[in-house]
Structure formats: C-alpha cells, structure tokens
Enzyme design. Structure first.
Site, PDB file in Angstrom:
ATOM      1  N   LYS A  38      39.166  43.804  35.256  1.00 62.36           N
ATOM      2  CA  LYS A  38      40.527  43.969  34.749  1.00 62.36           C
ATOM      3  C   LYS A  38      40.501  43.883  33.236  1.00 62.36           C
ATOM      4  CE  LYS A  38      42.410  40.643  33.571  1.00 62.36           C
ATOM      5  NZ  LYS A  38      42.968  39.392  33.008  1.00 62.36           N
ATOM      6  N   PRO A  91      30.582  39.103  33.808  1.00 54.58           N
ATOM      7  CA  PRO A  91      30.412  37.758  33.254  1.00 54.58           C
ATOM      8  C   PRO A  91      31.487  36.810  33.783  1.00 54.58           C
ATOM      9  CG  PRO A  91      30.330  39.414  31.518  1.00 54.58           C
ATOM     10  CD  PRO A  91      30.786  40.114  32.755  1.00 54.58           C
ATOM     11  N   ALA A 112      34.173  33.638  33.519  1.00 59.43           N
ATOM     12  CA  ALA A 112      35.113  33.077  32.528  1.00 59.43           C
ATOM     13  C   ALA A 112      35.164  33.946  31.286  1.00 59.43           C
ATOM     14  CB  ALA A 112      34.738  31.642  32.167  1.00 59.43           C
ATOM     15  N   GLY A 136      37.636  36.759  30.785  1.00 60.72           N
ATOM     16  CA  GLY A 136      38.871  37.467  30.470  1.00 60.72           C
ATOM     17  C   GLY A 136      39.026  38.820  31.124  1.00 60.72           C
ATOM     18  N   GLY A 140      38.949  39.065  34.709  1.00 55.38           N
ATOM     19  CA  GLY A 140      39.421  38.883  36.074  1.00 55.38           C
ATOM     20  C   GLY A 140      38.379  38.883  37.160  1.00 55.38           C
ATOM     21  N   GLY A 141      37.132  38.553  36.845  1.00 58.67           N
ATOM     22  CA  GLY A 141      36.080  38.644  37.845  1.00 58.67           C
ATOM     23  C   GLY A 141      36.361  37.859  39.117  1.00 58.67           C
ATOM     24  N   GLY A 142      36.689  36.578  38.985  1.00 58.60           N
ATOM     25  CA  GLY A 142      36.951  35.756  40.162  1.00 58.60           C
ATOM     26  C   GLY A 142      38.161  36.220  40.947  1.00 58.60           C
ATOM     27  N   SER A 143      39.236  36.580  40.241  1.00 57.26           N
ATOM     28  CA  SER A 143      40.444  37.067  40.916  1.00 57.26           C
ATOM     29  C   SER A 143      40.187  38.400  41.608  1.00 57.26           C
ATOM     30  CB  SER A 143      41.587  37.216  39.909  1.00 57.26           C
ATOM     31  OG  SER A 143      41.960  35.956  39.390  1.00 57.26           O
ATOM     32  N   ASP A 156      46.153  35.875  38.246  1.00 58.85           N
ATOM     33  CA  ASP A 156      45.799  37.291  38.211  1.00 58.85           C
ATOM     34  C   ASP A 156      45.644  37.880  39.612  1.00 58.85           C
ATOM     35  OD1 ASP A 156      45.754  37.220  35.483  1.00 58.85           O
ATOM     36  OD2 ASP A 156      43.579  37.210  35.282  1.00 58.85           O
TER      37      ASP A 156
END
Length: 286
Positions: A6, A94, A96, A98, A100-103, A136
């Site tokens: 994102k 990567p 943390a 910015g 939105g990887g985890g979301s 997110d």
C-alpha cells in the site's frame, strides 16, 4: 495470493480527537508487488501452522501476535469454525515500513478463509474483521485505489492512472506509534481536506499536479526520528527519472513516481548502485 504493498500518495492527519485517535484523509493506491500468502486446508483436528519465509522473515513471530494469526482468530470467533490449515507467508515487503505489509497479509488471509470456509460471508462482515485487525485493515483487504477517511476505515473508490514507480526503504524500521507521538509533540495540525483535488484524474501529470498541493503530515516527524528518510528523499528528488517523490504512511519507505516503466526500471537500477543495502523495487501503482 499476493498481498500488495500500500502506498499513501498523500496523508493528511488531524489532531487527536477525544478518543485519542487521529482522523485522517489519504489517497491510497496499491502496487503490483507484495507479500505472498497461501492457505492449505487440512482435516479437522490438524493444528494451525504458519510458516514464514522470504527476505524479511528473520525475526518475525509466527504466533498469536502475528496479524495473519490475529485475522484467523477473528474469523474463527465470527464464524464459530476452527481453522485447520497450513499457512505459508513469504515476506517480500519490509517490516514496519509504511506500506501496509502486515495489514495486507491479514487482508489476504481473510479473503482466502472466506473462499475456503465461508463463501457466503457478506463483504460487510469481512470488512468488520479486517477493521478489527488494524487501522489499515479495510483498505488493504480490497487493495483498491481509494480516498480513506475517518481513521482509515471509510473508503471512497477513485480512478487513477496506472503509475510506474519505485519504492525505496533504507533498511530501517519506523514504528507507527513513535511517529504519531512525535507528530503530536510538534503540535502543528493543518486542514486535512483535499479529496476534491482528485475527483477527476485522467493522467499521471494531472495526478502529480494535484499531489503538489498535498502533504504527508507524518513525513517530518518520521524524519526527526529516522534522518535516513530525508537522505532517501533527497536522493530520489535528485534523479532525472523522478517526477514526484514522497514518503508513504509513517515511513520509512519512500516512493518516486515516473513517467514510464523504462524510467522506473532505470531509476531502480541506479538506486541499487547508489544505495547499497537499501530495499529498492520498481513497480506499478494503481
């Protein structure tokens, strides 16, 4: 399934409200690159297993704190089902950073869970699960170009041109809570309304012209915590292929918009040489 990155093309953040949360407005778009997630249903009684591999797997917890596992538990609570499955998450984005990887990972697993276990679940119920996982969550569930408002959960779809771009992370984490604390400490809160600028965007040039009248309000506080972000932005803005550059979300990933895929590829190759150790990827946003 791809869990796409994102990118916040702009991010306006208001002062915290009486709940302590920050109303915002943002134009979010999604890349054609991202993490990869797969679900393999197993017979009832099989213990849920989450396997994490990929460039950014080291140090990641595959237990209950992982957003993928949190999404699975929310799904189980909502449906009364027990998910017996093997999950494989390949971390390409990567952590943390910015984007939105985890979301995005949580959104992708919710879509896979619905497909496998509850095909009749309404979109609204799936959105509620995504929202419960993170701010997110809803935008990353659908991964569509949108104006996000409220705390990020109110989405209005917008039409934007497909944009060649380069994403750059200097190899550092930039935890969102710390950035917001720094933002509040600065105490400068501007008008967040800008969505009218994007009501009719038909070209990359028009989009860039509109973006020139917007901000990322978290950029300055993130730079105060992680000065390396400013180094990335300065490098991007100095390159001839860069049409527009900004930080995404709460950082530390930055993006450059380009006028052609060739420019994006050229810029990506040069940045690989200029910034050894950074994560650099050419992509398309839309």
């Amino acid at each position: 399934m791809i869990a796409p990155a994102k990118v916040n093309l702009y991010l306006h953040v208001a002062a915290p409200d009486d709940k302590g949360y920050h109303p915002l407005q943002s134009l979010v778009v999604f890349a054609d690159i991202g993490d990869e997630i797969a679900l393999e249903p197993k017979p009832s009684g099989h213990e849920l297993k989450v396997h994490i591999d990929g460039s950014f797997a080291p140090g990641l917890d595959a237990g209950e704190s992982n957003l993928v596992v949190k999404a699975i538990r929310r799904f189980e609570q909502a449906t009364g089902l027990t998910v017996s499955a093997d999950i494989r998450l390949t971390k390409v984005l990567p952590v943390a950073s910015g984007i939105g990887g985890g979301s995005a990972d949580a959104g992708a697993i919710l879509l896979l869970l619905r497909q496998a276990y509850a095909p009749d679940m309404p979109d609204s119920d799936l959105e509620a699960l995504a929202a419960a996982v993170g701010a997110d969550g809803v935008m990353c569930l659908w991964a569509r170009a949108s104006i996000a408002e409220g705390y990020g959960e109110r989405l209005t779809s917008v039409s934007v041109p497909a944009m060649p771009a380069v994403l750059v992370n200097p190899g550092i984490e930039c935890p969102t809570p710390a950035v917001f604390r720094q933002y509040d400490a600065q105490g400068i809160f501007e008008n967040i309304e800008a969505k009218q600028l994007f009501s009719s965007i038909s070209s990359t040039n028009a989009l860039i012209a509109a973006l020139e009248n917007t901000r990322n309000d978290l950029e300055a506080p993130a730079i105060a915590l992680r000065p390396e972000i400013n180094d990335v932005l300065s490098m991007l803005k100095a390159q001839p292929e860069t049409a527009f550059a900004r930080m995404s979300g709460s950082g530390a990933t930055c993006f450059a918009l380009c006028h052609s895929d060739e420019d994006a590829e050229t810029l990506s190759r040069r940045l690989d040489e200029l910034m050894p150790g950074a994560w650099v990827r050419a992509c398309r946003l839309g």
